[in-house]
Design a protein around this motif. Structure first.
Motif, PDB file in Angstrom:
ATOM      1  N   ASN A  41       1.023 -19.239  -1.863  1.00  0.00           N
ATOM      2  CA  ASN A  41       0.900 -19.670  -0.471  1.00  0.00           C
ATOM      3  C   ASN A  41      -0.416 -19.235   0.169  1.00  0.00           C
ATOM      4  N   VAL A  42      -1.261 -18.532  -0.590  1.00  0.00           N
ATOM      5  CA  VAL A  42      -2.588 -18.165  -0.081  1.00  0.00           C
ATOM      6  C   VAL A  42      -3.516 -19.361  -0.315  1.00  0.00           C
ATOM      7  N   PRO A  43      -4.184 -19.859   0.718  1.00  0.00           N
ATOM      8  CA  PRO A  43      -5.020 -21.056   0.566  1.00  0.00           C
ATOM      9  C   PRO A  43      -6.146 -20.868  -0.443  1.00  0.00           C
ATOM     10  N   ARG A  44      -6.474 -21.960  -1.113  1.00  0.00           N
ATOM     11  CA  ARG A  44      -7.620 -22.012  -2.010  1.00  0.00           C
ATOM     12  C   ARG A  44      -8.770 -22.643  -1.244  1.00  0.00           C
ATOM     13  N   PHE A  45      -9.889 -21.942  -1.168  1.00  0.00           N
ATOM     14  CA  PHE A  45     -11.047 -22.450  -0.453  1.00  0.00           C
ATOM     15  C   PHE A  45     -12.063 -23.015  -1.440  1.00  0.00           C
ATOM     16  N   ALA A  46     -12.715 -24.094  -1.049  1.00  0.00           N
ATOM     17  CA  ALA A  46     -13.712 -24.724  -1.913  1.00  0.00           C
ATOM     18  C   ALA A  46     -14.943 -23.829  -2.033  1.00  0.00           C
ATOM     19  N   GLY A  47     -15.615 -23.906  -3.180  1.00  0.00           N
ATOM     20  CA  GLY A  47     -16.857 -23.160  -3.374  1.00  0.00           C
ATOM     21  C   GLY A  47     -16.619 -21.695  -3.695  1.00  0.00           C
ATOM     22  N   ARG A  48     -17.697 -20.912  -3.592  1.00  0.00           N
ATOM     23  CA  ARG A  48     -17.656 -19.498  -3.955  1.00  0.00           C
ATOM     24  C   ARG A  48     -17.467 -18.620  -2.730  1.00  0.00           C
ATOM     25  N   THR A  49     -16.703 -17.556  -2.923  1.00  0.00           N
ATOM     26  CA  THR A  49     -16.361 -16.645  -1.831  1.00  0.00           C
ATOM     27  C   THR A  49     -16.730 -15.214  -2.224  1.00  0.00           C
ATOM     28  N   LEU A  50     -17.266 -14.467  -1.281  1.00  0.00           N
ATOM     29  CA  LEU A  50     -17.484 -13.031  -1.461  1.00  0.00           C
ATOM     30  C   LEU A  50     -16.524 -12.301  -0.529  1.00  0.00           C
ATOM     31  N   VAL A  51     -15.661 -11.472  -1.104  1.00  0.00           N
ATOM     32  CA  VAL A  51     -14.707 -10.676  -0.327  1.00  0.00           C
ATOM     33  C   VAL A  51     -15.234  -9.249  -0.272  1.00  0.00           C
ATOM     34  N   VAL A  52     -15.454  -8.742   0.934  1.00  0.00           N
ATOM     35  CA  VAL A  52     -16.086  -7.430   1.124  1.00  0.00           C
ATOM     36  C   VAL A  52     -15.122  -6.501   1.859  1.00  0.00           C
ATOM     37  N   ALA A  81      -5.568 -10.407  -2.487  1.00  0.00           N
ATOM     38  CA  ALA A  81      -4.973 -11.745  -2.410  1.00  0.00           C
ATOM     39  C   ALA A  81      -6.050 -12.817  -2.433  1.00  0.00           C
ATOM     40  N   LEU A  82      -7.101 -12.649  -1.633  1.00  0.00           N
ATOM     41  CA  LEU A  82      -8.183 -13.628  -1.602  1.00  0.00           C
ATOM     42  C   LEU A  82      -8.917 -13.678  -2.937  1.00  0.00           C
ATOM     43  N   PHE A  83      -9.123 -12.515  -3.540  1.00  0.00           N
ATOM     44  CA  PHE A  83      -9.812 -12.434  -4.825  1.00  0.00           C
ATOM     45  C   PHE A  83      -9.039 -13.172  -5.916  1.00  0.00           C
ATOM     46  N   LYS A  84      -7.740 -12.965  -5.971  1.00  0.00           N
ATOM     47  CA  LYS A  84      -6.934 -13.579  -7.016  1.00  0.00           C
ATOM     48  C   LYS A  84      -6.759 -15.092  -6.817  1.00  0.00           C
ATOM     49  N   ALA A  85      -6.686 -15.524  -5.563  1.00  0.00           N
ATOM     50  CA  ALA A  85      -6.363 -16.922  -5.280  1.00  0.00           C
ATOM     51  C   ALA A  85      -7.579 -17.842  -5.290  1.00  0.00           C
ATOM     52  N   ASN A  86      -8.782 -17.279  -5.289  1.00  0.00           N
ATOM     53  CA  ASN A  86      -9.985 -18.094  -5.149  1.00  0.00           C
ATOM     54  C   ASN A  86     -11.051 -17.734  -6.174  1.00  0.00           C
ATOM     55  N   ASP A  87     -12.076 -18.577  -6.234  1.00  0.00           N
ATOM     56  CA  ASP A  87     -13.260 -18.276  -7.045  1.00  0.00           C
ATOM     57  C   ASP A  87     -14.080 -17.273  -6.249  1.00  0.00           C
ATOM     58  N   ALA A  88     -13.742 -16.003  -6.401  1.00  0.00           N
ATOM     59  CA  ALA A  88     -14.292 -14.984  -5.501  1.00  0.00           C
ATOM     60  C   ALA A  88     -14.835 -13.787  -6.270  1.00  0.00           C
ATOM     61  N   ASP A  89     -15.875 -13.189  -5.679  1.00  0.00           N
ATOM     62  CA  ASP A  89     -16.364 -11.889  -6.113  1.00  0.00           C
ATOM     63  C   ASP A  89     -15.849 -10.853  -5.120  1.00  0.00           C
ATOM     64  N   LEU A  90     -15.752  -9.609  -5.588  1.00  0.00           N
ATOM     65  CA  LEU A  90     -15.209  -8.529  -4.777  1.00  0.00           C
ATOM     66  C   LEU A  90     -16.269  -7.447  -4.612  1.00  0.00           C
ATOM     67  N   GLN A 205      -9.336 -22.078   7.706  1.00  0.00           N
ATOM     68  CA  GLN A 205      -9.446 -23.472   7.298  1.00  0.00           C
ATOM     69  C   GLN A 205      -9.845 -24.360   8.472  1.00  0.00           C
ATOM     70  N   LEU A 206      -9.309 -24.072   9.665  1.00  0.00           N
ATOM     71  CA  LEU A 206      -9.667 -24.845  10.857  1.00  0.00           C
ATOM     72  C   LEU A 206     -11.137 -24.661  11.217  1.00  0.00           C
ATOM     73  N   LEU A 207     -11.598 -23.410  11.215  1.00  0.00           N
ATOM     74  CA  LEU A 207     -12.947 -23.107  11.663  1.00  0.00           C
ATOM     75  C   LEU A 207     -14.010 -23.669  10.731  1.00  0.00           C
ATOM     76  N   GLU A 208     -13.679 -23.829   9.455  1.00  0.00           N
ATOM     77  CA  GLU A 208     -14.654 -24.394   8.526  1.00  0.00           C
ATOM     78  C   GLU A 208     -14.851 -25.890   8.751  1.00  0.00           C
ATOM     79  N   THR A 209     -13.878 -26.549   9.365  1.00  0.00           N
ATOM     80  CA  THR A 209     -14.021 -27.970   9.649  1.00  0.00           C
ATOM     81  C   THR A 209     -14.515 -28.210  11.073  1.00  0.00           C
ATOM     82  N   ASP A 210     -14.200 -27.285  11.976  1.00  0.00           N
ATOM     83  CA  ASP A 210     -14.599 -27.438  13.377  1.00  0.00           C
ATOM     84  C   ASP A 210     -14.677 -26.059  14.002  1.00  0.00           C
ATOM     85  N   ARG A 211     -15.900 -25.579  14.255  1.00  0.00           N
ATOM     86  CA  ARG A 211     -16.080 -24.223  14.776  1.00  0.00           C
ATOM     87  C   ARG A 211     -15.520 -24.063  16.191  1.00  0.00           C
TER      88      ARG A 211
END
Length: 222
Positions: A41-52, A81-90, A205-211
């Motif tokens: 149920n954790v959303p998958r975001f397009a592209g690469r993500t850095l979780v800090v 959660a974000l790291f496991k669910a997405n193409d992400a670096d930690l 998800q909302l803010l990435e389509t409309d700030r």
């Protein structure tokens, strides 16, 4: 299929661990299994993500009003959660920043526990995030209490240099896990989210389509 997110199991796990209820191990095992299943149920975001994740002293020495945990405990689960669910670096940061090598196939609770255990509890240097980042990311998620004044405070110059070096224009989500309302560096695509809630994923998800999505939602209320 209940659409429960991982963080909603925290209170139940805490309550059972602090109780003398029978079959305690059985229930904790079941809840940890549910925690892992809830990753769907954790959303998958397009592209690469850095979780800090901020692992400075203030993240480990106080408790939040959310699930009676430290900001570090909340942030580590969110990061895992974000790291496991997405193409992400930690990455983690305090005085300095460094990438964290974790296996995304490991259990979320295990990743989160190691992040807490290895916390350095030093200062808070936001500049180090962008000085250390070594790739072009579509979004950067910073999990912190936003209490940082090292290197002169706001990391506007390092952020500008990172964007120039990698020709990047990432969305930056600045999570203030204590709800103080602090924002380190206001920019076009930098969003401050104060506090902690499973609703934050919907906001991202909302803010990435409309700030201006939140403003538009408010304006629709009669």
């Amino acid at each position: 299929q209940s659409l429960v997110l991982p963080f909603q199991y925290l209170s139940a796990i805490d309550a059972i661990q602090d109780s003398q209820v029978g079959q305690k191990r059985l229930m904790l095992n079941a809840l940890n299994t549910a925690l892992e299943l809830a990753l769907d149920n954790v959303p998958r975001f397009a592209g690469r993500t850095l979780v800090v994740l901020d692992d400075s002293g203030s993240m480990t020495s106080t408790r939040t009003k959310y699930a009676n945990r430290t900001p570090m405990q909340i942030g580590s689960l969110f990061a895992a959660a974000l790291f496991k669910a997405n193409d992400a670096d930690l990455m983690r940061f305090s005085d300095e920043a460094s990438y964290v090598r974790e296996n995304p196939a490991d259990l979320m609770a295990g990743i989160a526990e190691r992040l807490v255990k290895n916390a350095r509890s030093a200062g808070t240097n936001f500049h180090a995030i962008f000085q250390t980042a070594k790739a072009k990311y579509d979004r950067i998620v910073i999990l912190s209490d936003m209490q940082g004044w090292m290197q002169g405070g706001a990391p506007k110059a390092p952020f500008a240099e990172y964007r120039r070096k990698y020709d990047a224009n990432p969305f930056v989500y600045s999570f203030d896990l204590q709800g103080y309302g602090s924002l380190q560096f206001p920019e076009q695509n930098v969003f401050a989210l104060a506090g902690f809630s499973e609703k934050v994923f919907e906001l991202m998800q909302l803010l990435e389509t409309d700030r201006l999505a939140l403003i538009r939602a408010i304006e629709k209320v009669e």
